[in-house]
Design an enzyme around this catalytic site. Structure first.
Site, PDB file in Angstrom:
ATOM      1  N   GLU A 182      44.178  37.539  39.827  1.00  0.00           N
ATOM      2  CA  GLU A 182      42.947  38.333  39.945  1.00  0.00           C
ATOM      3  C   GLU A 182      43.220  39.828  39.777  1.00  0.00           C
ATOM      4  OE1 GLU A 182      40.774  37.961  43.658  1.00  0.00           O
ATOM      5  OE2 GLU A 182      39.085  39.100  42.871  1.00  0.00           O
ATOM      6  N   LYS A 224      41.154  35.336  36.989  1.00  0.00           N
ATOM      7  CA  LYS A 224      39.922  35.757  37.671  1.00  0.00           C
ATOM      8  C   LYS A 224      39.729  37.253  37.425  1.00  0.00           C
ATOM      9  CE  LYS A 224      37.791  35.959  42.244  1.00  0.00           C
ATOM     10  NZ  LYS A 224      37.452  35.163  43.410  1.00  0.00           N
TER      11      LYS A 224
HETATM   12  P1  13P Z   1      33.244  39.120  44.746  1.00  0.00           P
HETATM   13  O1  13P Z   1      32.662  38.051  43.883  1.00  0.00           O
HETATM   14  O2  13P Z   1      32.404  39.469  45.923  1.00  0.00           O
HETATM   15  O3  13P Z   1      33.690  40.308  43.955  1.00  0.00           O
HETATM   16  O4  13P Z   1      34.557  38.535  45.393  1.00  0.00           O
HETATM   17  C1  13P Z   1      35.452  37.839  44.614  1.00  0.00           C
HETATM   18  C2  13P Z   1      36.761  37.848  45.279  1.00  0.00           C
HETATM   19  O5  13P Z   1      37.321  36.809  45.511  1.00  0.00           O
HETATM   20  C3  13P Z   1      37.359  39.138  45.630  1.00  0.00           C
HETATM   21  O6  13P Z   1      38.734  38.975  45.826  1.00  0.00           O
END
Ligand code: 13P
Length: 346
Positions: A182, A224
């Site tokens: 991510e 992600k």
């Molecule tokens: P949001 O969709 O609220 O941005 O959160 C995703 C997430 O897992 C943040 O680490």
């Protein structure tokens, strides 16, 4: 290719196969205690271990969740908690054929010598993953952030975060856990869509270069990313189509087709914006090499938490609202969301 045994590779592939299903996405319910406290406090909900357990139970026991959600990212506390019926949350998910996952990073720290952040949590990760796996987790998440300002993100922050993401991913794969990678380019600021495009391109190029260097098996990762958007205080008028085109364009330039699935975070966009932008990405007629879906936290949970307010009598209504929101995201993940559906849908 990663130096992991064929048994482990098969295990990773079967997890990916169960997650990357057309029309399904991931629920991120892995807010750290600090983050969920902020969200609860804003709504005057008491934040205790029991209220967090109650709230997570509400989400996870929502009827038909498994029709739209293939995996849930849990926070460590939740992984070890149980439902009112005394079933552990990972077990409860597995009974619905939803794959349990776990946030494994330990949050953000200052990157020394800069005013930027890196992510901590690599020390002892291998051992922690073995415990999480015994508890039922089959995939993990590690979040790195990149803040856009005049001189940031710096080359140092981009390199350091990519290196840490790659080391984390390699350790996960070694234990048979699928890593969610991510890299979040933050929405805060007045930067333009073009600037976000350029930063996202450099961030993703660097991440995939480091994944290659660390011999991470690309067939067994989940990316992600954030969507490519202007900053939240930028005055530029941008359509969902513009965001979809910029996002797809950056992904095509940087993400190898070996990656099976890309599941976006919502990143502080409104729930409807995030859903409409994802939907717009599926209006593009070119065939994409990856599954393209969601891994939202706020865009799925916000309306539900606002309805629940920590009160038992609001539970059913909150579940209904959550169910609708998850269904809208599922429709968007196959380009079937239609304008106005959120107010019509029963
Ligand atoms: P949001 O969709 O609220 O941005 O959160 C995703 C997430 O897992 C943040 O680490």
């Amino acid at each position: 290719m990663a130096i992991v045994s064929s048994t482990v590779i098969n295990e990773l592939k079967s997890t990916i196969k169960a997650i990357a299903v057309s029309g399904k996405g991931l629920l991120a319910a892995d807010e750290s205690t600090g983050t969920i406290s902020k969200r609860f406090n804003a709504l005057n909900i008491a934040c205790t271990e029991e209220s967090r357990r109650n709230y997570r139970e509400l989400l996870l026991t929502t009827p038909s969740l498994e029709k739209y959600i293939s995996g849930v990212i849990l926070y460590e506390e939740t992984l070890y908690q149980k439902s009112t019926q005394d079933i552990s949350f990972p077990e409860l998910l597995m009974q619905k054929k939803i794959i349990p996952g776990i946030k494994v990073d330990k949050g953000l720290i200052q990157l020394p010598g800069t005013d930027e952040k890196s992510t901590q949590g690599l020390d002892g990760l291998f051992e922690r993953l073995k415990d999480y796996k015994a508890q039922g987790a089959r995939f993990a998440k590690w979040r790195a952030i990149y803040s856009i300002a005049k001189n940031t993100p710096s080359r140092l922050a981009i390199q350091t975060n990519a290196e840490d993401l790659a080391r984390y991913a390699a350790i996960c794969q070694e234990t048979g856990i699928v890593p969610i990678i991510e890299p979040e380019v933050l929405i805060d600021g007045d930067h333009t869509l073009d600037r976000c495009f350029n930063v996202s391109a450099e961030v993703l190029h660097t991440v995939f270069h480091k994944l290659y260097t660390h011999k991470v098996l690309l067939e067994c990762v989940i990316l992600k990313p954030s969507m490519v958007t202007p900053g939240n205080s930028c005055l530029q008028q941008i359509s969902h189509q513009d965001i979809a085109e910029a996002t797809i364009s950056v992904l095509k330039q940087t993400v190898p087709s070996a990656v099976p699935t890309i599941n976006f975070l919502s990143g502080g966009q409104s729930p409807l914006q995030a859903i409409q932008n994802l939907n717009a990405m599926h209006q593009n007629k070119t065939i994409l090499p990856w599954n393209l879906s969601f891994s939202f936290a706020r865009a799925l949970q916000e309306p539900c938490m606002n309805a629940w307010l920590g009160k038992a009598e609001n539970r059913n209504m909150a579940q209904e609202i959550f169910s609708k929101q998850v269904k809208l995201a599922s429709l968007a993940s196959v380009g079937k969301y239609e304008h106005g559906l959120e107010s019509k849908q029963k």
